[in-house]
Every structure is written in C-alpha cells, then in structure tokens.
Design an enzyme around this catalytic site. Sequence first.
Site, PDB file in Angstrom:
ATOM      1  N   TYR A  30       0.799  -1.230   0.000  1.00 59.24           N
ATOM      2  CA  TYR A  30       0.000   0.000   0.000  1.00 59.24           C
ATOM      3  C   TYR A  30       0.832   1.281   0.000  1.00 59.24           C
ATOM      4  CZ  TYR A  30      -3.745  -3.269   1.015  1.00 59.24           C
ATOM      5  OH  TYR A  30      -4.641  -4.314   0.940  1.00 59.24           O
ATOM      6  N   HIS A 108      -9.275   1.925  -5.653  1.00 62.93           N
ATOM      7  CA  HIS A 108      -8.451   1.006  -4.882  1.00 62.93           C
ATOM      8  C   HIS A 108      -6.996   1.364  -5.107  1.00 62.93           C
ATOM      9  CE1 HIS A 108     -11.896  -1.485  -3.973  1.00 62.93           C
ATOM     10  NE2 HIS A 108     -12.261  -1.301  -5.223  1.00 62.93           N
TER      11      HIS A 108
HETATM   12  O1  CA2 Z   1      -6.241  -1.612  -2.819  1.00 63.20           O
HETATM   13  C1  CA2 Z   1      -7.113  -1.120  -2.074  1.00 63.20           C
HETATM   14  O2  CA2 Z   1      -7.240   0.079  -1.899  1.00 63.20           O
HETATM   15  C2  CA2 Z   1      -8.040  -2.049  -1.287  1.00 63.20           C
HETATM   16  O3  CA2 Z   1      -9.317  -1.454  -1.278  1.00 63.20           O
HETATM   17  C3  CA2 Z   1      -7.468  -2.148   0.101  1.00 63.20           C
HETATM   18  C4  CA2 Z   1      -8.250  -3.113   0.993  1.00 63.20           C
HETATM   19  C5  CA2 Z   1      -8.425  -4.460   0.325  1.00 63.20           C
HETATM   20  O4  CA2 Z   1      -9.284  -5.269   1.123  1.00 63.20           O
HETATM   21  C6  CA2 Z   1      -9.014  -4.325  -1.065  1.00 63.20           C
HETATM   22  O5  CA2 Z   1      -9.082  -5.612  -1.653  1.00 63.20           O
HETATM   23  C7  CA2 Z   1      -8.150  -3.421  -1.930  1.00 63.20           C
HETATM   24  C8  CA2 Z   1      -7.529  -3.311   2.308  1.00 63.20           C
HETATM   25  C9  CA2 Z   1      -7.332  -2.049   3.078  1.00 63.20           C
HETATM   26  C10 CA2 Z   1      -6.420  -2.346   4.207  1.00 63.20           C
HETATM   27  O6  CA2 Z   1      -5.571  -1.261   4.357  1.00 63.20           O
HETATM   28  C11 CA2 Z   1      -4.385  -1.470   4.980  1.00 63.20           C
HETATM   29  C12 CA2 Z   1      -3.460  -0.471   4.834  1.00 63.20           C
HETATM   30  C13 CA2 Z   1      -2.237  -0.599   5.401  1.00 63.20           C
HETATM   31  C14 CA2 Z   1      -1.930  -1.717   6.129  1.00 63.20           C
HETATM   32  C15 CA2 Z   1      -2.867  -2.721   6.299  1.00 63.20           C
HETATM   33  C16 CA2 Z   1      -4.098  -2.578   5.722  1.00 63.20           C
END
Ligand code: CA2
Length: 155
Positions: A30, A108
């Site tokens: 991310y 996303h």
């Molecule tokens: O790619 C994206 O923005 C997502 O929406 C992020 C979600 C995931 O479930 C989708 O499939 C794709 C997860 C968000 C979790 O965010 C975090 C950020 C940093 C560390 C851990 C989790």
Amino acid sequence: MPNTIPVPNTIYVVNGPNLNLLGAREPELYGRATLADVEKLCRTAAERFGLAVEFRQSNHEGEIVDWIQQAHAKNAAGLIINPAGYTTTSIAILDALYVLKAPIIEIHITNIHARESFRRHSYVSRAARGVICGFGVDGYALAIAGLAAMIGAKE
Ligand code: CA2
C-alpha cells in the site's frame, strides 16, 4: 438578493476499514503514505477545480452508510469511495450508493485484478460511474480529476 440555486462544490472521499493503517503496515502493498497524506493530496487536487473535500474513514459499515446518506442530503457534487474490505461484501453500502444522484468513483490503491480472485468482485462497482485501481494513492488525485471532468468543474 438574486434567487440562485447554489452549485454543489463539495465532494466526499470515504475510506473503508483498515485504511487508517496506511503507511504503518504492509508498505510493500500500500506504500508509505499515511491516510493524513492522502487527505492532503485530495484537498490539493480538489482545490485546483474549486472543490471542497469531506474526507472520512471508518472501520464500521453503518457509519459509511450514514456518510453516503449525508452526502446525498447535503447535495454533494460527487463521492469517491475506497470501500476496502467492504468492496466484496456490502450490499448495504451498495444500496446507499444507489440513492446518491451525484457521480460515484470507486478507487483502490492496489490493482485488485492482480491479487487474490476474491478481491475482484465488487458490489460497489455496480453503482460507480468510474473505477480506478493500481495507481497507489495517486489514484485519489486521478479520481478527483475524473470526477471534476464529469461534473464540469474547470481548473
Ligand atoms: O487496494 C485497495 O485500496 C483495497 O481497497 C485495500 C483493501 C483491500 O481489502 C481491497 O481488496 C483493496 C484493504 C485495506 C487495508 O488497508 C491497509 C493499509 C495498510 C496496512 C494494512 C491494511
């Protein structure tokens, strides 16, 4: 006083569960930008088009539904949503989005199509005018520029 209808100029940027952890965990997926950085990026991108931003994040589905309803009640110019984990599960969020007349962009950070197959199905996409994924947090600025074009907001 002239009897003019105010032009809606506020866009909602709504972030779903765990996005409060941006920058602190899984930077290889991310990136290193925090959610506060993303908020700043959104405000800067929106200012170029004379748009104001209501920036929100919640780990709770119902709160996200409330904000979508609020965007509708306040006549928001548009809504950008990263539904995160609720992308693939939430009919409640989809139903709330269906009520909104203003354009919706789903975003996303990662390319959900290059990840596990369960991430590829999005309920939210059914209500979205556009979908952006895989550009990292820059996708938020792209979403704002795209939304601005959709609503005719000029630089
Ligand atoms: O790619 C994206 O923005 C997502 O929406 C992020 C979600 C995931 O479930 C989708 O499939 C794709 C997860 C968000 C979790 O965010 C975090 C950020 C940093 C560390 C851990 C989790």
